[in-house]
Design an enzyme around this catalytic site. Structure first.
Site, mmCIF file in Angstrom:
data_model
loop_
_atom_site.group_PDB
_atom_site.id
_atom_site.type_symbol
_atom_site.label_atom_id
_atom_site.label_comp_id
_atom_site.label_asym_id
_atom_site.label_seq_id
_atom_site.Cartn_x
_atom_site.Cartn_y
_atom_site.Cartn_z
ATOM 1 N N LYS A 188 26.801 -48.335 -20.368
ATOM 2 C CA LYS A 188 26.113 -47.157 -20.908
ATOM 3 C C LYS A 188 26.411 -46.007 -19.954
ATOM 4 O O LYS A 188 25.968 -46.009 -18.807
ATOM 5 C CB LYS A 188 24.610 -47.406 -20.995
ATOM 6 N N ASP B 281 34.140 -4.428 -23.942
ATOM 7 C CA ASP B 281 33.627 -5.274 -22.863
ATOM 8 C C ASP B 281 33.827 -4.598 -21.511
ATOM 9 O O ASP B 281 32.989 -4.685 -20.622
ATOM 10 C CB ASP B 281 34.357 -6.627 -22.853
ATOM 11 N N GLU C 128 33.927 -1.386 -20.791
ATOM 12 C CA GLU C 128 32.935 -0.316 -20.577
ATOM 13 C C GLU C 128 31.572 -0.917 -20.216
ATOM 14 O O GLU C 128 30.861 -0.412 -19.349
ATOM 15 C CB GLU C 128 32.796 0.527 -21.855
ATOM 16 N N CYS D 226 -11.788 -34.784 -22.634
ATOM 17 C CA CYS D 226 -12.661 -33.618 -22.642
ATOM 18 C C CYS D 226 -13.255 -33.554 -24.043
ATOM 19 O O CYS D 226 -12.536 -33.660 -25.037
ATOM 20 C CB CYS D 226 -11.835 -32.381 -22.345
ATOM 21 N N LYS E 235 26.093 -54.162 -29.046
ATOM 22 C CA LYS E 235 26.165 -53.763 -30.457
ATOM 23 C C LYS E 235 26.649 -54.941 -31.297
ATOM 24 O O LYS E 235 27.499 -55.707 -30.838
ATOM 25 C CB LYS E 235 27.164 -52.614 -30.641
HETATM 26 S S1 IVH Z 1 26.077 -46.053 -28.853
HETATM 27 C C1 IVH Z 1 23.721 -45.260 -32.840
HETATM 28 N N1 IVH Z 1 27.320 -46.535 -26.613
HETATM 29 O O1 IVH Z 1 23.084 -43.405 -24.847
HETATM 30 C C2 IVH Z 1 23.810 -45.218 -31.355
HETATM 31 N N2 IVH Z 1 25.658 -44.852 -26.618
HETATM 32 O O2 IVH Z 1 20.266 -43.859 -25.494
HETATM 33 C C3 IVH Z 1 25.106 -44.727 -30.863
HETATM 34 N N3 IVH Z 1 25.389 -43.719 -24.464
HETATM 35 O O3 IVH Z 1 22.756 -40.910 -27.260
HETATM 36 C C4 IVH Z 1 25.161 -44.710 -29.400
HETATM 37 N N4 IVH Z 1 26.940 -44.838 -23.387
HETATM 38 O O4 IVH Z 1 24.483 -40.563 -25.417
HETATM 39 C C5 IVH Z 1 26.372 -45.807 -27.223
HETATM 40 N N5 IVH Z 1 28.531 -47.032 -24.692
HETATM 41 C C6 IVH Z 1 27.605 -46.309 -25.313
HETATM 42 C C7 IVH Z 1 26.886 -45.318 -24.642
HETATM 43 C C8 IVH Z 1 25.905 -44.611 -25.326
HETATM 44 C C9 IVH Z 1 26.035 -43.876 -23.304
HETATM 45 C C10 IVH Z 1 24.312 -42.761 -24.684
HETATM 46 C C11 IVH Z 1 24.472 -41.883 -25.885
HETATM 47 C C12 IVH Z 1 23.236 -42.096 -26.701
HETATM 48 C C13 IVH Z 1 22.288 -42.640 -25.693
HETATM 49 C C14 IVH Z 1 21.237 -43.476 -26.369
#
Ligand code: IVH
Length: 703
Positions: free
Chosen positions: A129, A44, A46, A444, A302
């Site tokens: 999120k 590296d 060199e 088109c 969820k």
């Molecule tokens: S649950 C099966 N929880 O959002 C789904 N996702 O739009 C599992 N994300 O790819 C994801 N905060 O990157 C979950 N509290 C949260 C989250 C979260 C951010 C993101 C994650 C996911 C994307 C989906």
């Protein structure tokens, strides 16, 4: 013994030019050995000395900087930096809700699907999120063994060394974790850390970053993990992939377990029992948004009970048991400088607004979609207007309207073209395939004669969800499409590039923007994709209405390229039986069939497909749950079902590898009939197809 080089100060211009040429060649060769062959022949130190000398000579003779100088190449392309990792359990995305009504619908949908009584509560969680990037961390025996980005959900990048450098990510888990545990969550950067980093960058005269999310993503994808270590990244755990023994049976229980193993989890997560409670938690989180100290872009809901999550399963790439309730889009005003017309893969002419650059929610926006001519009319915008722009998440920014008081005297109306902007100037038409109905979309009429459509087809072909060829992006496709020496006009041409390059005098490595390493890497990436999954092959053709999900359905149903190809040709030849069989497939209706027929009826397309199929080898489709007694069977549900909804029954059968059809035919293997079943039951009896009731079905599937 290397010959001692004269000091840079003592070089004549001629000597400098000769040495720069030699250094460019030698460094490229070492790059190739290091990156592509994994077999460096110098140390590296060199290598670094050669690069430093190259730079020093260039600084003294700036006019001698070569086109192919190593100083012009900024390392290897990002995607070549990391190995790919296949996720054992795919990393999915979330469906979005944008309003209270969407959330109420979401909860109602879940209740319907599970056939819940009106009084029975569904416990759900609500949590922020996080606006970062998702990461999957695999622990074996409590030790971190690998870390991967999400990538396309199936395959991500191996960023293990970098994950180890993140203080928030434990290298060894606390407590009593299961033997195999994949923890998933979000890597993010706080506002304070982001500002401090930008201050440091500024002080060092380096470029500053746009927003915390991109900085976090960039920091995690550093080749040098000491750079990652110097960036203050954080991590919240909220989901999981493979787990050898589940530590809990609920979402909340899993998150508590993560905490016990040493992860940070989000303190704003709450359990809720109704849509109203979810919405009140949404508002509580929204109120605190500005003071959290990190970016969030919505609230995720969820279903708490993991057994219910399992029953609910997935649609396409998102779970039925979760949704992201996004915060309202951010807005800004700017000036509409012009409107360009873009021609898409299917020939649709889309007007695109060119804007005076403006920052909307931390991102600089320069373009916005205007959808179609009607949209321009509806908005009433003119070029020169001050317009309101909105950006929501990853969606293309939109124009909401203009400010009448600010319209300048010289504002001009946009006239939608009647011919394609390509050099052929083909007339634009408004009807859809085979329908004769006048649609809003102008297309088109040139199809494969139109160079724009051809380039877009090729771009689609190499895109991430199709052939996904590293190093062959939109820019490179355009380059090859127009290159006289190594032209790529049709997908098959991609697979003959390396062979043609070997025969050509004008090699790719000598062309502007390319070098020995990048050319070799490209050929290797193409070779890697010469064997391809059936669904990617079908999707890659870019047949209208055949999206990723439809391609998957077709791949599963036909199993091999030969079977699919025969069926498609038969449908194009108006074969009634082939048509009926295709029609029986899930989510495949007249529009898809008409479009497949239209595509394969065209000689040009048949030729393109034949050449491509000759150049690649298509893997047979993976049959899900191959060992289940239902794999490959065709099942019809009829009558009213009591223990599950129709949707759940269908999803259950598909998870077991069966096909669910809407009508009984010779191809039906099993009919599951509830009370009130009528003509289908009779037809099954006539054809001698086995019929069972709902209880027998549950017994057979072992549920
Ligand atoms: S649950 C099966 N929880 O959002 C789904 N996702 O739009 C599992 N994300 O790819 C994801 N905060 O990157 C979950 N509290 C949260 C989250 C979260 C951010 C993101 C994650 C996911 C994307 C989906």
């Amino acid at each position: 013994m290397p010959v001692a080089k004269p000091p840079v100060d003592a070089l004549s211009e001629k000597q400098a030019s000769v040495e720069l040429e030699q250094l460019a060649r030698e460094i490229a060769e070492h790059d190739q050995r290091y990156h592509a062959e994994d077999a460096p022949t110098i140390s590296d130190a060199e290598y670094d000395a050669m690069r430093r000398r190259n730079l020093a000579i260039e600084q003294r003779f700036p006019e001698l900087v070569r086109e192919d100088s190593p100083s012009r190449r900024v390392g290897a392309p990002v995607s070549e930096k990391f190995d790919k990792v296949r996720h054992k359990v795919p990393m999915l995305s979330l469906d979005n809700a944008f309003s209270d009504a969407d959330v109420i619908d979401f909860v109602a949908r879940i209740r319907r699907y599970l056939k819940l009584d009106a009084e029975a509560p569904v416990v759900m969680t609500a949590e922020p999120k996080i606006d970062g990037l998702s990461l999957s961390l695999r622990y074996e025996g409590g030790r971190l063994v690998s870390a991967a980005t999400r990538g396309d959900g199936q395959e991500g990048e191996n960023v293990t060394a970098n994950a180890r450098a993140v203080a928030d990510i434990p290298n060894v888990l606390a407590g009593d974790p299961p033997d195999v545990l994949e923890v998933r969550g979000e890597v993010y950067m706080t506002h304070a850390d982001f500002l401090a980093l930008n201050k440091r960058q500024e002080a060092e005269g380096k470029p500053t970053y746009v927003n915390p999310r991109n900085t976090a993503a960039g920091s995690l994808r550093q080749l040098d993990s000491s750079v990652t270590a110097a960036r203050p990244l954080k991590f919240f755990a909220y989901a999981w992939g493979e787990v050898s023994q589940m530590p809990a049976q609920t979402q909340t229980g899993m998150v508590e377990a993560f905490e016990a193993f040493g992860f940070h989890t989000n303190p704003l997560m709450r359990r809720c029992e109704s849509a109203e409670e979810l919405l009140s938690q949404y508002r509580a989180i929204e109120e605190r948004r500005a003071s959290l100290g990190y970016d969030i872009d919505g609230v995720v809901y969820k279903v708490d009970d993991l057994a219910l999550q399992q029953r609910l399963g997935f649609v396409s790439r998102s779970p039925r048991w979760a949704i992201a309730h996004k915060f309202p889009a951010e807005k800004a005003t700017t000036i509409l400088r012009g409107i360009d017309i873009q021609v898409g893969r299917t020939g649709a002419l889309t007007p695109v607004a060119r804007l005076e650059p403006v920052t909307v929610g931390g991102v600089v926006v320069t373009n916005a979609t205007l959808h179609n001519a009607e949209e321009i009319e509806r908005l009433g915008v003119m070029i020169g207007d001050t317009v309101t722009v909105q950006r929501a998440g990853d969606v293309i920014p939109q124009i909401l309207g203009f400010i009448a008081d600010k319209r300048p005297d010289d504002a001009t109306a946009f006239v939608f073209p009647t011919t394609c902007p390509c050099e052929l100037q083909t007339p634009v038409v408004r009807e859809g395939i085979g329908t004769g109905v006048e649609g809003v979309v102008r297309r088109c009429s040139g199809e494969f004669a139109c160079p724009f459509q051809r380039v877009e087809h090729l771009r689609h072909f190499v895109s991430r969800r199709a052939f996904d060829i590293d190093g062959l992006g939109e820019k490179q496709i355009e380059f090859f499409f127009n290159d006289p020496d190594l032209p790529v006009k049709s997908p098959a041409d991609i697979f003959s590039l390396a062979a043609r390059d070997a025969e050509n005098l004008k090699k790719l490595k000598d062309k502007e923007g390319w070098g020995t390493v990048s050319a070799a890497n490209l050929f290797a990436a193409i070779e890697e994709r010469r064997t391809i999954a059936l669904e990617r092959m079908i999707y890659g053709l870019g047949i209208r209405h055949v999206g990723e999900q439809t391609a998957k359905t077709l791949a599963r149903a036909y199993g091999s390229w030969g079977e699919f190809h025969d069926a498609a040709l038969a449908v194009a030849g108006d074969d009634a039986q082939a048509r009926e069989e295709m029609d029986a497939l899930d989510d495949i209706g007249d529009a898809v069939i008409a479009s497949i027929a239209h595509y394969f009826a065209e000689e040009h397309n048949r030729e393109l497909v034949e050449r491509l199929a000759g150049a690649v080898s298509v893997r047979e489709a993976e049959r899900p749950a191959g060992d289940s007694p239902f794999a490959g069977k065709t099942i019809v549900f009829t009558g009213s079902l009591e223990r599950m909804s129709r949707d759940e029954a269908k999803a259950m059968a598909e998870r077991l590898g069966a096909k669910v059809a809407g009508s009984v035919s010779k191809k039906t293997d099993l009919v599951v009939a509830g009370p009130g079943a009528g003509s289908k039951l009779k037809k099954a009896a006539d054809l001698g197809v086995e019929v069972i009731d709902e209880d027998a079905w549950f017994e057979r599937v072992g549920a």
